[in-house]
Design a protein around this motif. Sequence first.
Motif, PDB file in Angstrom:
ATOM      1  N   VAL A 289      -6.328  25.555 -55.863  1.00  0.00           N
ATOM      2  CA  VAL A 289      -5.015  25.369 -56.475  1.00  0.00           C
ATOM      3  C   VAL A 289      -5.208  25.046 -57.949  1.00  0.00           C
ATOM      4  CG1 VAL A 289      -2.895  24.007 -56.502  1.00  0.00           C
ATOM      5  CG2 VAL A 289      -3.970  24.579 -54.317  1.00  0.00           C
ATOM      6  N   LEU A 290      -4.552  25.816 -58.798  1.00  0.00           N
ATOM      7  CA  LEU A 290      -4.582  25.607 -60.244  1.00  0.00           C
ATOM      8  C   LEU A 290      -3.223  25.095 -60.698  1.00  0.00           C
ATOM      9  CD1 LEU A 290      -5.784  26.054 -63.160  1.00  0.00           C
ATOM     10  CD2 LEU A 290      -4.801  28.372 -63.021  1.00  0.00           C
ATOM     11  N   TRP A 291      -3.238  24.043 -61.507  1.00  0.00           N
ATOM     12  CA  TRP A 291      -2.033  23.520 -62.160  1.00  0.00           C
ATOM     13  C   TRP A 291      -2.254  23.641 -63.655  1.00  0.00           C
ATOM     14  CZ3 TRP A 291       2.867  22.511 -61.540  1.00  0.00           C
ATOM     15  CH2 TRP A 291       3.531  21.606 -62.381  1.00  0.00           C
ATOM     16  N   HIS A 292      -1.495  24.526 -64.300  1.00  0.00           N
ATOM     17  CA  HIS A 292      -1.751  24.823 -65.709  1.00  0.00           C
ATOM     18  C   HIS A 292      -0.441  25.216 -66.386  1.00  0.00           C
ATOM     19  CE1 HIS A 292      -3.892  26.116 -69.280  1.00  0.00           C
ATOM     20  NE2 HIS A 292      -3.345  27.324 -69.197  1.00  0.00           N
ATOM     21  N   GLY A 293      -0.139  24.551 -67.503  1.00  0.00           N
ATOM     22  CA  GLY A 293       1.073  24.870 -68.246  1.00  0.00           C
ATOM     23  C   GLY A 293       2.344  24.643 -67.442  1.00  0.00           C
ATOM     24  N   GLY A 294       2.300  23.677 -66.511  1.00  0.00           N
ATOM     25  CA  GLY A 294       3.469  23.389 -65.695  1.00  0.00           C
ATOM     26  C   GLY A 294       3.692  24.392 -64.572  1.00  0.00           C
ATOM     27  N   GLU A 295       2.711  25.244 -64.287  1.00  0.00           N
ATOM     28  CA  GLU A 295       2.832  26.238 -63.230  1.00  0.00           C
ATOM     29  C   GLU A 295       1.723  26.051 -62.200  1.00  0.00           C
ATOM     30  OE1 GLU A 295       2.801  30.136 -64.894  1.00  0.00           O
ATOM     31  OE2 GLU A 295       4.682  29.878 -66.001  1.00  0.00           O
ATOM     32  N   LYS A 296       2.079  26.287 -60.931  1.00  0.00           N
ATOM     33  CA  LYS A 296       1.120  26.188 -59.835  1.00  0.00           C
ATOM     34  C   LYS A 296       0.684  27.585 -59.402  1.00  0.00           C
ATOM     35  CE  LYS A 296       0.839  24.740 -54.963  1.00  0.00           C
ATOM     36  NZ  LYS A 296       1.599  24.136 -53.828  1.00  0.00           N
ATOM     37  N   HIS A 297      -0.623  27.757 -59.223  1.00  0.00           N
ATOM     38  CA  HIS A 297      -1.185  29.004 -58.710  1.00  0.00           C
ATOM     39  C   HIS A 297      -2.062  28.658 -57.508  1.00  0.00           C
ATOM     40  CE1 HIS A 297      -0.054  31.268 -62.401  1.00  0.00           C
ATOM     41  NE2 HIS A 297      -0.294  30.103 -62.992  1.00  0.00           N
TER      42      HIS A 297
ATOM     43  N   ALA B   2      -3.163  36.604 -61.436  1.00  0.00           N
ATOM     44  CA  ALA B   2      -3.890  35.490 -62.051  1.00  0.00           C
ATOM     45  C   ALA B   2      -5.354  35.540 -61.625  1.00  0.00           C
ATOM     46  CB  ALA B   2      -3.271  34.167 -61.637  1.00  0.00           C
ATOM     47  N   ARG B   3      -6.235  35.226 -62.546  1.00  0.00           N
ATOM     48  CA  ARG B   3      -7.673  35.240 -62.267  1.00  0.00           C
ATOM     49  C   ARG B   3      -8.313  34.024 -62.933  1.00  0.00           C
ATOM     50  NH1 ARG B   3     -11.813  40.102 -64.089  1.00  0.00           N
ATOM     51  NH2 ARG B   3     -13.773  39.042 -63.546  1.00  0.00           N
ATOM     52  N   VAL B   4      -9.138  33.334 -62.189  1.00  0.00           N
ATOM     53  CA  VAL B   4      -9.792  32.129 -62.700  1.00  0.00           C
ATOM     54  C   VAL B   4     -11.286  32.198 -62.383  1.00  0.00           C
ATOM     55  CG1 VAL B   4      -9.926  29.608 -62.538  1.00  0.00           C
ATOM     56  CG2 VAL B   4      -7.716  30.729 -62.391  1.00  0.00           C
ATOM     57  N   GLU B   5     -12.097  31.971 -63.386  1.00  0.00           N
ATOM     58  CA  GLU B   5     -13.551  31.902 -63.212  1.00  0.00           C
ATOM     59  C   GLU B   5     -13.984  30.465 -63.478  1.00  0.00           C
ATOM     60  OE1 GLU B   5     -14.918  34.683 -66.094  1.00  0.00           O
ATOM     61  OE2 GLU B   5     -13.580  36.261 -65.327  1.00  0.00           O
ATOM     62  N   VAL B   6     -14.696  29.862 -62.535  1.00  0.00           N
ATOM     63  CA  VAL B   6     -15.033  28.440 -62.618  1.00  0.00           C
ATOM     64  C   VAL B   6     -16.515  28.233 -62.349  1.00  0.00           C
ATOM     65  CG1 VAL B   6     -14.490  26.123 -61.760  1.00  0.00           C
ATOM     66  CG2 VAL B   6     -12.757  27.923 -61.651  1.00  0.00           C
ATOM     67  N   ARG B   7     -17.111  27.360 -63.132  1.00  0.00           N
ATOM     68  CA  ARG B   7     -18.473  26.902 -62.848  1.00  0.00           C
ATOM     69  C   ARG B   7     -18.504  25.383 -62.986  1.00  0.00           C
ATOM     70  NH1 ARG B   7     -24.309  29.454 -64.202  1.00  0.00           N
ATOM     71  NH2 ARG B   7     -25.494  27.911 -63.019  1.00  0.00           N
ATOM     72  N   VAL B   8     -18.997  24.718 -61.941  1.00  0.00           N
ATOM     73  CA  VAL B   8     -19.118  23.259 -61.937  1.00  0.00           C
ATOM     74  C   VAL B   8     -20.571  22.921 -61.664  1.00  0.00           C
ATOM     75  CG1 VAL B   8     -18.096  21.110 -61.104  1.00  0.00           C
ATOM     76  CG2 VAL B   8     -16.861  23.249 -60.812  1.00  0.00           C
ATOM     77  N   SER B   9     -21.120  21.999 -62.441  1.00  0.00           N
ATOM     78  CA  SER B   9     -22.543  21.662 -62.318  1.00  0.00           C
ATOM     79  C   SER B   9     -22.738  20.159 -62.290  1.00  0.00           C
ATOM     80  CB  SER B   9     -23.339  22.245 -63.494  1.00  0.00           C
ATOM     81  OG  SER B   9     -23.162  23.641 -63.584  1.00  0.00           O
ATOM     82  N   GLY B  10     -23.507  19.689 -61.308  1.00  0.00           N
ATOM     83  CA  GLY B  10     -23.914  18.293 -61.277  1.00  0.00           C
ATOM     84  C   GLY B  10     -24.980  18.031 -62.323  1.00  0.00           C
ATOM     85  N   ARG B  11     -25.313  16.766 -62.520  1.00  0.00           N
ATOM     86  CA  ARG B  11     -26.228  16.385 -63.594  1.00  0.00           C
ATOM     87  C   ARG B  11     -27.657  16.162 -63.079  1.00  0.00           C
ATOM     88  NH1 ARG B  11     -24.235  11.214 -65.312  1.00  0.00           N
ATOM     89  NH2 ARG B  11     -23.512  11.148 -63.153  1.00  0.00           N
ATOM     90  N   GLY B  12     -28.102  17.052 -62.163  1.00  0.00           N
ATOM     91  CA  GLY B  12     -29.487  17.025 -61.720  1.00  0.00           C
ATOM     92  C   GLY B  12     -29.916  15.714 -61.110  1.00  0.00           C
TER      93      GLY B  12
END
Length: 319
Positions: A220-228, A255-265
């Motif tokens: 779920v994306l919340w961006h600019g007051g809109e939910k996707h 709508a298209r979203v590319e995400v990368r999340v990384s922990g701190r090793g």
Amino acid sequence: MKTLNEVFTKLSMQRRYEVWFLRVGLGDGSGAWWFRYLLMNPGRGGCAADAQGQPMQVWATWFPREGKPETWIQGFPVESLGSDGAGLSKRGASPFFLEIGENQIGEDASRGRMEVGGQRIFWDLRYRSTFRAELSSKGWIGFSRTPHSDAVFSGEIALNDRVFRGEPLGCGMQGHNCGYRHRHFWTWTHIYFQGARGQGSTLEALVYEMPFGMMFRRAVLWHGGEKHTFRKFSESERDSRQLSWKLECTDARGARVEVRVSGRGRFVHRLPYVKTDCSGPFEVANDSLALARMVIRLRGRAAEELTTDSGAVLEMVGS
């Protein structure tokens, strides 16, 4: 009006966990705090054979910018809720509240005080938000809800003589999960990107195993007051040791979203959770100070890139 915090568990239930939690990324970037209020197997007194199996628990975890995270856990008997469970709001009732001695959480505030292992932890927080979400709802089996997805926190937190105080203090989220058992496999992230004029954007994504080899996926994306809402997405990378996750989400509206999340090793935190059948612990890997980058492509608009080094949490179970 339902707030997504309403209690599901009956105090007579012998196999059940329900948890309300906060993730607070400090505004000065020095670290993040994770607070957790847990109710587990109240009808059988938790898991009596396990040192971490108390039916009522309060957790506090500090994720410093440089240094290993630390967790403190204090357990309580069900009787700590008072006569007839007066310290817990009625099942399905709103507003929600939970009071265990000096530890309380409600719809928009949380307090706690504990002394564990020679350390003193105290918090007194208020929070407000403009968005909430329900990622998964499987009835009696369990659910994953976020009553405050773009939470802004005010108040103070103290670790011994070190005090964190602010109006606001930081940003993050407040969540509420419940289930008959924990999943054997899951990946979850919540990312708060601070925006101009105090308006933040959030992305929350969840994957877990289902029967017959199927997988649940939702973001779920919340961006600019809109939910996707993205009901399916692809994962090109998932590393449970280094704690990294890369995914791409698309919806029917383009709508298209590319995400990368990384922990701190070396700063990834690994904690034992107790299974609700009391058969033993399992490991949960979490970094509540993860790094995140997101590219948002909405139809008819220019692509936007958002980054944060203090607004993301990433959690994994199973390889």
